[in-house]
Design a protein around this motif. Structure first.
Motif, PDB file in Angstrom:
ATOM      1  N   HIS A 234      47.367  -4.389 154.826  1.00 31.47           N
ATOM      2  CA  HIS A 234      47.861  -3.702 153.631  1.00 31.47           C
ATOM      3  C   HIS A 234      47.787  -2.189 153.783  1.00 31.47           C
ATOM      4  O   HIS A 234      48.670  -1.479 153.305  1.00 31.47           O
ATOM      5  N   GLY A 235      46.720  -1.708 154.424  1.00 33.38           N
ATOM      6  CA  GLY A 235      46.612  -0.255 154.634  1.00 33.38           C
ATOM      7  C   GLY A 235      47.810   0.280 155.405  1.00 33.38           C
ATOM      8  O   GLY A 235      48.438   1.275 155.014  1.00 33.38           O
ATOM      9  N   LEU A 236      48.144  -0.403 156.501  1.00 36.28           N
ATOM     10  CA  LEU A 236      49.297   0.018 157.310  1.00 36.28           C
ATOM     11  C   LEU A 236      50.601  -0.202 156.550  1.00 36.28           C
ATOM     12  O   LEU A 236      51.527   0.615 156.614  1.00 36.28           O
ATOM     13  N   GLY A 237      50.673  -1.307 155.819  1.00 40.94           N
ATOM     14  CA  GLY A 237      51.896  -1.621 155.071  1.00 40.94           C
ATOM     15  C   GLY A 237      52.165  -0.623 153.957  1.00 40.94           C
ATOM     16  O   GLY A 237      53.297  -0.183 153.757  1.00 40.94           O
ATOM     17  N   HIS A 238      51.109  -0.262 153.217  1.00 43.10           N
ATOM     18  CA  HIS A 238      51.283   0.745 152.164  1.00 43.10           C
ATOM     19  C   HIS A 238      51.766   2.065 152.766  1.00 43.10           C
ATOM     20  O   HIS A 238      52.649   2.744 152.220  1.00 43.10           O
ATOM     21  N   ALA A 239      51.174   2.422 153.910  1.00 39.11           N
ATOM     22  CA  ALA A 239      51.536   3.693 154.549  1.00 39.11           C
ATOM     23  C   ALA A 239      52.972   3.646 155.061  1.00 39.11           C
ATOM     24  O   ALA A 239      53.738   4.606 154.876  1.00 39.11           O
ATOM     25  N   ALA A 240      53.364   2.535 155.693  1.00 40.79           N
ATOM     26  CA  ALA A 240      54.743   2.409 156.191  1.00 40.79           C
ATOM     27  C   ALA A 240      55.721   2.453 155.023  1.00 40.79           C
ATOM     28  O   ALA A 240      56.818   3.030 155.135  1.00 40.79           O
ATOM     29  N   GLY A 241      55.329   1.871 153.902  1.00 40.11           N
ATOM     30  CA  GLY A 241      56.181   1.906 152.705  1.00 40.11           C
ATOM     31  C   GLY A 241      56.310   3.316 152.165  1.00 40.11           C
ATOM     32  O   GLY A 241      57.403   3.759 151.785  1.00 40.11           O
ATOM     33  N   ALA A 242      55.190   4.048 152.136  1.00 37.70           N
ATOM     34  CA  ALA A 242      55.204   5.404 151.580  1.00 37.70           C
ATOM     35  C   ALA A 242      56.009   6.355 152.476  1.00 37.70           C
ATOM     36  O   ALA A 242      56.767   7.190 151.984  1.00 37.70           O
TER      37      ALA A 242
ATOM     38  N   ALA B  86      62.891  -3.137 161.898  1.00 38.20           N
ATOM     39  CA  ALA B  86      62.931  -2.732 160.485  1.00 38.20           C
ATOM     40  C   ALA B  86      63.524  -1.335 160.316  1.00 38.20           C
ATOM     41  O   ALA B  86      63.627  -0.836 159.179  1.00 38.20           O
ATOM     42  N   GLY B  87      63.892  -0.699 161.422  1.00 38.65           N
ATOM     43  CA  GLY B  87      64.556   0.607 161.334  1.00 38.65           C
ATOM     44  C   GLY B  87      63.617   1.786 161.162  1.00 38.65           C
ATOM     45  O   GLY B  87      64.031   2.866 160.715  1.00 38.65           O
ATOM     46  N   VAL B  88      62.342   1.597 161.528  1.00 36.93           N
ATOM     47  CA  VAL B  88      61.383   2.710 161.415  1.00 36.93           C
ATOM     48  C   VAL B  88      61.532   3.628 162.633  1.00 36.93           C
ATOM     49  O   VAL B  88      61.465   3.161 163.768  1.00 36.93           O
TER      50      VAL B  88
ATOM     51  N   CYS C 113      58.224   5.508 155.217  1.00 35.79           N
ATOM     52  CA  CYS C 113      59.578   5.072 155.658  1.00 35.79           C
ATOM     53  C   CYS C 113      60.275   4.144 154.675  1.00 35.79           C
ATOM     54  O   CYS C 113      61.350   3.625 154.990  1.00 35.79           O
ATOM     55  N   HIS C 114      59.682   3.906 153.524  1.00 34.02           N
ATOM     56  CA  HIS C 114      60.279   3.048 152.489  1.00 34.02           C
ATOM     57  C   HIS C 114      60.600   1.648 153.012  1.00 34.02           C
ATOM     58  O   HIS C 114      61.592   1.045 152.615  1.00 34.02           O
ATOM     59  N   ILE C 115      59.805   1.167 153.905  1.00 36.89           N
ATOM     60  CA  ILE C 115      59.992  -0.192 154.405  1.00 36.89           C
ATOM     61  C   ILE C 115      59.464  -1.160 153.337  1.00 36.89           C
ATOM     62  O   ILE C 115      58.372  -0.957 152.807  1.00 36.89           O
ATOM     63  N   PRO C 116      60.251  -2.176 152.967  1.00 36.76           N
ATOM     64  CA  PRO C 116      59.802  -3.085 151.898  1.00 36.76           C
ATOM     65  C   PRO C 116      58.437  -3.710 152.217  1.00 36.76           C
ATOM     66  O   PRO C 116      58.157  -4.057 153.374  1.00 36.76           O
ATOM     67  N   HIS C 117      57.645  -3.867 151.177  1.00 38.52           N
ATOM     68  CA  HIS C 117      56.252  -4.283 151.350  1.00 38.52           C
ATOM     69  C   HIS C 117      56.129  -5.629 152.091  1.00 38.52           C
ATOM     70  O   HIS C 117      55.329  -5.765 153.022  1.00 38.52           O
ATOM     71  N   GLY C 118      56.939  -6.600 151.679  1.00 36.76           N
ATOM     72  CA  GLY C 118      56.841  -7.935 152.286  1.00 36.76           C
ATOM     73  C   GLY C 118      57.176  -7.899 153.772  1.00 36.76           C
ATOM     74  O   GLY C 118      56.541  -8.579 154.584  1.00 36.76           O
ATOM     75  N   ILE C 119      58.187  -7.102 154.124  1.00 37.68           N
ATOM     76  CA  ILE C 119      58.570  -6.985 155.542  1.00 37.68           C
ATOM     77  C   ILE C 119      57.427  -6.338 156.331  1.00 37.68           C
ATOM     78  O   ILE C 119      57.076  -6.782 157.428  1.00 37.68           O
ATOM     79  N   ALA C 120      56.830  -5.311 155.754  1.00 40.51           N
ATOM     80  CA  ALA C 120      55.703  -4.644 156.426  1.00 40.51           C
ATOM     81  C   ALA C 120      54.554  -5.627 156.631  1.00 40.51           C
ATOM     82  O   ALA C 120      53.931  -5.668 157.705  1.00 40.51           O
ATOM     83  N   MET C 121      54.286  -6.444 155.613  1.00 41.07           N
ATOM     84  CA  MET C 121      53.184  -7.422 155.735  1.00 41.07           C
ATOM     85  C   MET C 121      53.468  -8.406 156.872  1.00 41.07           C
ATOM     86  O   MET C 121      52.595  -8.730 157.671  1.00 41.07           O
ATOM     87  N   SER C 122      54.721  -8.861 156.911  1.00 43.45           N
ATOM     88  CA  SER C 122      55.100  -9.826 157.942  1.00 43.45           C
ATOM     89  C   SER C 122      54.942  -9.218 159.343  1.00 43.45           C
ATOM     90  O   SER C 122      54.436  -9.875 160.261  1.00 43.45           O
ATOM     91  N   ILE C 123      55.325  -7.963 159.480  1.00 40.64           N
ATOM     92  CA  ILE C 123      55.223  -7.297 160.793  1.00 40.64           C
ATOM     93  C   ILE C 123      53.757  -7.129 161.201  1.00 40.64           C
ATOM     94  O   ILE C 123      53.370  -7.433 162.328  1.00 40.64           O
ATOM     95  N   PHE C 124      52.929  -6.648 160.267  1.00 41.20           N
ATOM     96  CA  PHE C 124      51.560  -6.252 160.644  1.00 41.20           C
ATOM     97  C   PHE C 124      50.541  -7.399 160.661  1.00 41.20           C
ATOM     98  O   PHE C 124      49.477  -7.255 161.266  1.00 41.20           O
TER      99      PHE C 124
ATOM    100  N   ALA D 125      61.723 -14.936 152.166  1.00 42.79           N
ATOM    101  CA  ALA D 125      60.910 -14.919 153.384  1.00 42.79           C
ATOM    102  C   ALA D 125      59.891 -13.772 153.341  1.00 42.79           C
ATOM    103  O   ALA D 125      58.703 -13.967 153.626  1.00 42.79           O
ATOM    104  N   ALA D 126      60.364 -12.589 152.968  1.00 37.08           N
ATOM    105  CA  ALA D 126      59.473 -11.418 152.959  1.00 37.08           C
ATOM    106  C   ALA D 126      58.359 -11.584 151.936  1.00 37.08           C
ATOM    107  O   ALA D 126      57.182 -11.325 152.227  1.00 37.08           O
ATOM    108  N   THR D 127      58.705 -12.035 150.730  1.00 33.13           N
ATOM    109  CA  THR D 127      57.678 -12.189 149.693  1.00 33.13           C
ATOM    110  C   THR D 127      56.725 -13.329 150.056  1.00 33.13           C
ATOM    111  O   THR D 127      55.523 -13.254 149.771  1.00 33.13           O
TER     112      THR D 127
END
Lengths: 175, 394
Positions: B267-275, B353-355, B277-288, B193-195
């Motif tokens: 992607h800008g927000l997703g990369h930052a959330a990943g850097a 996502a636990g952020v 809070c280590h939130i997986p990239h696919g989950i971040a994309m789905s959220i944003f 789902a995330a990917t």
């Protein structure tokens, strides 16, 4: 009559090269002055551009260039003295530089159209682009910068002072 | 409307479908290679996927030089240099990456080190810094999301200097991408789902951000339709080979699209959330993703409105008034998020996502340094990013 085949060399684009060199000088001194008086530019440098960091705008391969160095929380104009730098923003040719430097297109459009490319840390280049956008609002009249910026800023009294400083002191005297 | 100028490049040969992996030795031979190194991770090797590749070399005159299966979740310079050492020591002449984004990015990093004969990757950071042609490079993706098998990008971390090094170069594009349904069958529902949402984000941002062009639009639109028709089925029934293959194609096409049109604030927000809070990239994309669509729906009203024909279908597009199409697109993306939450618990918000809420300012600050913001239709400054993050938190 036998046709003679000779190596062919294209000439130079003297006018565009001259204009780009002039704008490099104005922009370099403008960035230097803005980093002294504009609070938004100062904040960008403080937060993103490390001390001693060097920046070069350069027309590929060996065209006009504009060097900057971060020193004492400000950007210092280094003229054409830098050959390489920590961050290099290349224009692919003199026409691309001419279009950008004569405000026919902004940085986002130039980047989207592959007219410029970056060597180095992209996060610093993002900050530099924000500085460049601010300086463009000081250097160009609203009718021009509104066309090339995605979100033109409001120009309050402080910004008008910055503009005056850049035009009357920063560019002519270089401080 | 055509852009005043654009570039498009995709030389990757795609092998898609039944027993595609079995053609790898032939493709290597065509590329003049005899002895590849396989770069993968423990999860992929443990699932028996490397064994499928190894078997493909039976009864051929080619041999596998080495299998490196310890790629960490974040590609790093140490791993890249270790693998490059193994490559040289075992006399390999080509690279096969088997895995998700990390294995593929690591393989791209190895390609740079081997080709440029330099362990200092820092000097190649940025765009178009690579001049030499890479060693033969084949990618077998085991997730359907990153699209790395068709992109010119690699991100490799340098822990010693605490930087994520981004490389973009046409030289990083693989020679061959192998989309074999067997390679994604074991992917768990939540990762599927995330990917899948990652692929959808690539396609949608590629469709409305500033570097879009007619070629990338064609790939992006087709990718969106494949995700629309197959993602839910791939999550519900992971053994459905048709849905898996369709999703692999969707990810590959979305990768081709965004490699040529790039991405924006999602992607800008997703990369930052990943850097941060280590939130997986696919989950971040789905959220944003819905927030990115909403944020840009004034400046990019036309392309976001036209997304509806691909995401909602022709009937939905026709019955929705033009002015309401961007909002309807957002609604349908949110509906997909709800469906995936119901099926596998894919987080819909940053809180799910636990952020931690107190991390939002740091994420906003980090996002303003992300290069993808440059191609976002609307300007995104720190305050804007923080506002969007707060909305995405609730």
């Amino acid at each position: 009559m036998r046709k003679r085949y000779m190596p062919f060399r294209s000439g130079k684009k003297h006018f565009k090269t001259f204009v780009v060199k002039c704008v490099c000088f104005i922009l370099g001194r403008g960035l230097q002055a803005a980093s002294r008086v504009d609070a938004d530019v100062r904040r960008e440098i403080r937060e993103w551009i490390p001390e001693g960091f060097t920046i070069l705008f350069k027309v590929w391969p060996e065209g006009p260039r504009l060097g900057l160095e971060s020193r004492g929380g400000m950007l210092r104009f280094r003229g054409t003295s830098l050959d390489d730098a920590d961050l290099v923003i290349y224009f692919k040719n003199i026409d691309n530089a001419f279009m950008m430097f004569t405000a026919q297109m902004g940085v986002p459009q130039a980047f989207a159209e592959h007219r410029i490319f970056v060597k180095g840390d992209i996060s610093v280049s993002m900050s530099l682009i924000r500085c460049l956008n601010i300086v463009e609002t000081h250097l160009f009249p609203p009718i021009i910068y509104r066309r090339i910026l995605r979100r033109p800023p409001s120009m309050g009294l402080k910004k008008q002072f910055c503009r005056l400083y850049i035009y009357l002191v920063g560019i002519p005297i270089g401080i | 409307m055509l852009p005043s100028y654009y570039e498009f490049y995709n030389p990757v040969k795609i092998l898609s479908g039944n027993k595609a992996v079995e053609n790898i030795p032939f493709e290597l031979d065509q590329l003049g290679a005899r002895r590849p190194i396989i770069i993968t991770d423990r999860g992929v090797a443990g699932a028996g996927l490397v064994r499928i590749i190894e078997k493909a070399f039976a009864d051929t005159t080619l041999s596998i030089g080495a299998v490196y299966d310890e790629t960490p979740p974040d590609s790093s310079i140490e791993t890249v240099n270790t693998i490059a050492g193994i490559y040289r020591k075992t006399g390999c002449d080509s690279i096969i990456a088997v895995g998700g984004g990390s294995a593929i990015d690591t393989a791209k990093g190895v390609g740079i080190v081997i080709t440029e004969n330099s362990e200092d990757l820092m000097k190649f950071m940025g765009a178009e810094m690579l001049k030499k042609t890479m060693k033969p490079f084949i990618v077998v993706p085991t997730t359907s999301g990153t699209g790395s098998e068709c992109t010119l990008v690699a991100v490799i971390s340098n822990p010693a200097k605490n930087v994520k090094m981004a490389f973009t170069s046409y030289k990083l594009l693989p020679n061959v991408a192998v989309l074999d349904p067997r390679m994604t069958l074991t992917c768990p529902p939540k990762i599927t789902a995330a990917t899948g949402m990652d692929a959808l984000t690539h396609a949608m941002e590629g469709f409305y951000c500033n570097q879009k062009n007619p070629m990338s639009d064609a790939y992006a639109g087709a990718a969106i339709e494949l995700v629309r028709d197959n993602l839910v089925e791939a999550v519900k029934n992971g053994k459905n080979e048709n849905a898996r293959l369709a999703m692999a194609n969707a990810a590959c096409m979305a990768g081709t699209a965004f490699s040529n049109s790039m991405v924006g604030m999602v992607h800008g927000l997703g990369h930052a959330a990943g850097a941060v809070c280590h939130i997986p990239h696919g989950i971040a994309m789905s959220i944003f993703l819905p927030f990115g669509l909403e944020y840009n729906s004034v400046k990019a009203a036309d392309p976001i409105g036209r997304l509806l024909v691909h995401w909602g279908g022709f009937d939905e597009y026709m019955k929705t008034p033009v002015a309401q199409r961007p909002a309807r697109t957002v609604e349908l993306v949110r509906a997909m998020k709800d469906t995936l939450y119901g099926l596998c618990g894919l987080p819909r918000t940053l809180s799910e996502a636990g952020v931690p809420r107190e991390k939002l300012p740091e994420i906003a600050k980090t996002a303003t340094g992300d290069g993808s913001l440059l191609l976002n239709p609307e300007e995104l400054e720190y305050d804007d990013a923080l506002r969007v993050l707060n909305e995405a938190y609730a």
